[in-house]
Design a protein around this motif. Structure first.
Motif, PDB file in Angstrom:
ATOM      1  N   ILE A 260       1.095  -1.202  -0.070  1.00 49.05           N
ATOM      2  CA  ILE A 260       0.097   0.142  -0.053  1.00 49.05           C
ATOM      3  C   ILE A 260       0.908   1.175   0.008  1.00 49.05           C
ATOM      4  CG2 ILE A 260      -1.593   1.380   1.404  1.00 49.05           C
ATOM      5  CD1 ILE A 260      -3.002  -1.408   2.333  1.00 49.05           C
ATOM      6  N   PHE A 261       1.879   1.270   0.778  1.00 51.02           N
ATOM      7  CA  PHE A 261       2.758   2.433   0.993  1.00 51.02           C
ATOM      8  C   PHE A 261       3.560   2.677  -0.345  1.00 51.02           C
ATOM      9  CE2 PHE A 261       2.036   2.590   5.741  1.00 51.02           C
ATOM     10  CZ  PHE A 261       1.734   4.145   5.702  1.00 51.02           C
ATOM     11  N   LEU A 262       4.033   1.651  -1.034  1.00 50.91           N
ATOM     12  CA  LEU A 262       4.777   1.715  -2.261  1.00 50.91           C
ATOM     13  C   LEU A 262       3.861   2.224  -3.481  1.00 50.91           C
ATOM     14  CD1 LEU A 262       7.155   1.021  -4.101  1.00 50.91           C
ATOM     15  CD2 LEU A 262       6.253  -1.074  -4.405  1.00 50.91           C
ATOM     16  N   VAL A 263       2.604   1.997  -3.567  1.00 50.01           N
ATOM     17  CA  VAL A 263       1.729   2.412  -4.339  1.00 50.01           C
ATOM     18  C   VAL A 263       1.261   3.828  -4.281  1.00 50.01           C
ATOM     19  CG1 VAL A 263      -0.762   2.272  -5.517  1.00 50.01           C
ATOM     20  CG2 VAL A 263       0.608   0.362  -5.026  1.00 50.01           C
ATOM     21  N   SER A 264       0.840   4.291  -2.907  1.00 46.12           N
ATOM     22  CA  SER A 264       0.885   5.507  -2.428  1.00 46.12           C
ATOM     23  C   SER A 264       2.204   6.474  -2.815  1.00 46.12           C
ATOM     24  CB  SER A 264       0.357   5.808  -1.160  1.00 46.12           C
ATOM     25  OG  SER A 264       1.528   5.881  -0.211  1.00 46.12           O
ATOM     26  N   HIS A 265       3.172   6.141  -2.635  1.00 45.68           N
ATOM     27  CA  HIS A 265       4.422   6.621  -2.765  1.00 45.68           C
ATOM     28  C   HIS A 265       4.738   6.879  -4.034  1.00 45.68           C
ATOM     29  CE1 HIS A 265       8.268   8.558  -1.425  1.00 45.68           C
ATOM     30  NE2 HIS A 265       8.922   7.963  -2.289  1.00 45.68           N
ATOM     31  N   LEU A 266       4.335   5.835  -4.876  1.00 52.08           N
ATOM     32  CA  LEU A 266       4.924   6.240  -6.320  1.00 52.08           C
ATOM     33  C   LEU A 266       3.687   7.268  -7.019  1.00 52.08           C
ATOM     34  CD1 LEU A 266       5.193   2.465  -7.645  1.00 52.08           C
ATOM     35  CD2 LEU A 266       6.858   4.034  -7.436  1.00 52.08           C
ATOM     36  N   ILE A 267       2.429   7.182  -6.453  1.00 57.91           N
ATOM     37  CA  ILE A 267       1.424   8.106  -6.864  1.00 57.91           C
ATOM     38  C   ILE A 267       1.837   9.565  -6.516  1.00 57.91           C
ATOM     39  CG2 ILE A 267      -0.938   9.067  -6.472  1.00 57.91           C
ATOM     40  CD1 ILE A 267      -1.758   5.947  -6.233  1.00 57.91           C
ATOM     41  N   LYS A 268       2.571   9.652  -5.373  1.00 57.33           N
ATOM     42  CA  LYS A 268       3.027  10.818  -4.594  1.00 57.33           C
ATOM     43  C   LYS A 268       4.046  11.474  -5.474  1.00 57.33           C
ATOM     44  CE  LYS A 268       5.827  12.765  -1.089  1.00 57.33           C
ATOM     45  NZ  LYS A 268       6.666  12.365   0.484  1.00 57.33           N
ATOM     46  N   ILE A 269       4.891  10.743  -6.144  1.00 61.07           N
ATOM     47  CA  ILE A 269       6.166  10.954  -6.988  1.00 61.07           C
ATOM     48  C   ILE A 269       5.726  11.571  -8.139  1.00 61.07           C
ATOM     49  CG2 ILE A 269       8.371  10.301  -8.018  1.00 61.07           C
ATOM     50  CD1 ILE A 269       8.915   8.615  -5.614  1.00 61.07           C
ATOM     51  N   THR A 270       4.799  10.691  -8.612  1.00 61.11           N
ATOM     52  CA  THR A 270       4.334  11.066 -10.165  1.00 61.11           C
ATOM     53  C   THR A 270       3.561  12.394  -9.969  1.00 61.11           C
ATOM     54  OG1 THR A 270       2.573   9.698  -9.849  1.00 61.11           O
ATOM     55  CG2 THR A 270       4.394   8.767 -11.088  1.00 61.11           C
ATOM     56  N   GLY A 271       2.953  12.726  -9.077  1.00 62.27           N
ATOM     57  CA  GLY A 271       2.069  13.843  -8.917  1.00 62.27           C
ATOM     58  C   GLY A 271       2.991  15.010  -8.593  1.00 62.27           C
ATOM     59  N   GLU A 272       3.915  15.042  -7.905  1.00 59.37           N
ATOM     60  CA  GLU A 272       5.140  16.158  -7.788  1.00 59.37           C
ATOM     61  C   GLU A 272       5.906  16.374  -8.856  1.00 59.37           C
ATOM     62  OE1 GLU A 272       7.537  15.094  -4.304  1.00 59.37           O
ATOM     63  OE2 GLU A 272       5.988  15.346  -3.166  1.00 59.37           O
TER      64      GLU A 272
END
Length: 300
Positions: A260-272
């Motif tokens: 879950i944290f890996l997916v959320s972090h990848l979404i965070k990075i792509t958004g930034e």
């Protein structure tokens, strides 16, 4: 082999260490528990919860009318009575644990009610004092009775003491969010260490170790996820350490949290880094495939 011979063999195996009480408990699973005992345990838990809710509602709805004695008696007084009752009923483990639960919930409430009645200003020092006293009281009880609920209660009050100590040691000028993040990371590592120790004691998977693994992993990953800059990259290593740890600890909860944290972090990075770029849709497509890969890898 006759029944008496089997009993003698089990006793002999316990004495020479070939069998442990944990092994016997594992053989006698909760599924073999009579339905009447299961139902009584459920009613004990519900009853304990109702007592706590009733006490809180009573003092909140009748704060002015019940007076000082009533307010302290319903909270701290009832906490002391149920604590003593827990020792008196220790032969009936489930009832004893229910009494300890009521006492553990009402004791901090009653302590703050008493402090308010004595017109003591609630400061970091007061928090630390109350937390430390309750932690020591329930830790000693845990060492004496070895009750499961007391392990969780001791950890809860220990956590409160830990954060209160940090807030008391560091002044307002030195206290900041970064300090709390690192303090939480250390706490999470401590939870995992305690869970691993519990796993070694019981020699099998158990609810307490699983809960500690989950809380520890969540505390560590959430704290790192809230950091920026270099830690955006370092967080990937933390997550994959979580994947590896889930195998070593045999913990599904750590595995799921890591995914879950890996997916959320990848979404965070792509958004930034890609939100204002034409490559944003491409990044989303690639991210989708990565998420599928994470899901497949987690199952594997």
């Amino acid at each position: 082999m006759e029944k008496q011979q089997l009993i003698s063999l089990i006793k002999e195996s316990l004495e020479n260490g070939k069998l442990s009480r944990a092994d016997i408990k594992e053989m006698i699973s909760s599924e073999d528990m009579p339905i009447s005992k299961k139902m009584s345990n459920i009613f004990y838990a519900i009853g304990a919860l109702i007592v706590v809710i009733g006490a809180v509602v009573l003092i909140s709805d009748n704060w002015g009318s019940i007076g000082v004695v009533g307010r302290v008696g319903v909270t701290l007084g009832l906490a002391v009575i149920t604590y003593i009752s827990a020792y008196a009923t220790r032969a009936r483990e489930t009832i004893s644990q229910s009494m300890f639960f009521i006492s553990a919930v009402l004791a901090p409430i009653g302590s703050f009610v008493l402090a308010n009645e004595l017109e003591i200003m609630i400061s970091a020092g007061v928090h630390l004092t109350i937390a430390a006293i309750l932690f020591l009281v329930f830790l000693v009880s845990k060492l004496i009775l070895k009750s499961r609920i007391l392990i969780l209660v001791s950890i809860a009050f220990g956590t409160w003491t830990y954060y209160s100590l940090i807030m008391w040691l560091f002044s307002d000028s030195m206290f900041n969010a970064e300090l709390m993040k690192w303090a939480t990371i250390f706490l999470g590592a401590s939870y995992i260490a305690l869970g691993y120790n519990r796993l070694n004691i019981e020699k099998r998977k158990n609810v307490i170790s699983s809960l500690l693994f989950a809380l520890g992993a969540f505390a560590i990953m959430l704290s790192f996820e809230m950091m920026d800059g270099f830690f955006n990259l370092f967080f990937i290593l933390v997550v994959f350490a979580g994947f590896y740890s889930s195998i070593f600890l045999k913990s599904r909860s750590v595995l799921v949290l890591s995914a879950i944290f890996l997916v959320s972090h990848l979404i965070k990075i792509t958004g930034e880094y890609f939100a204002d770029s034409i490559s944003w849709p491409i990044a989303l497509i690639l991210l989708g495939f990565v998420v599928i890969g994470v899901g497949y890898g987690s199952i594997a």
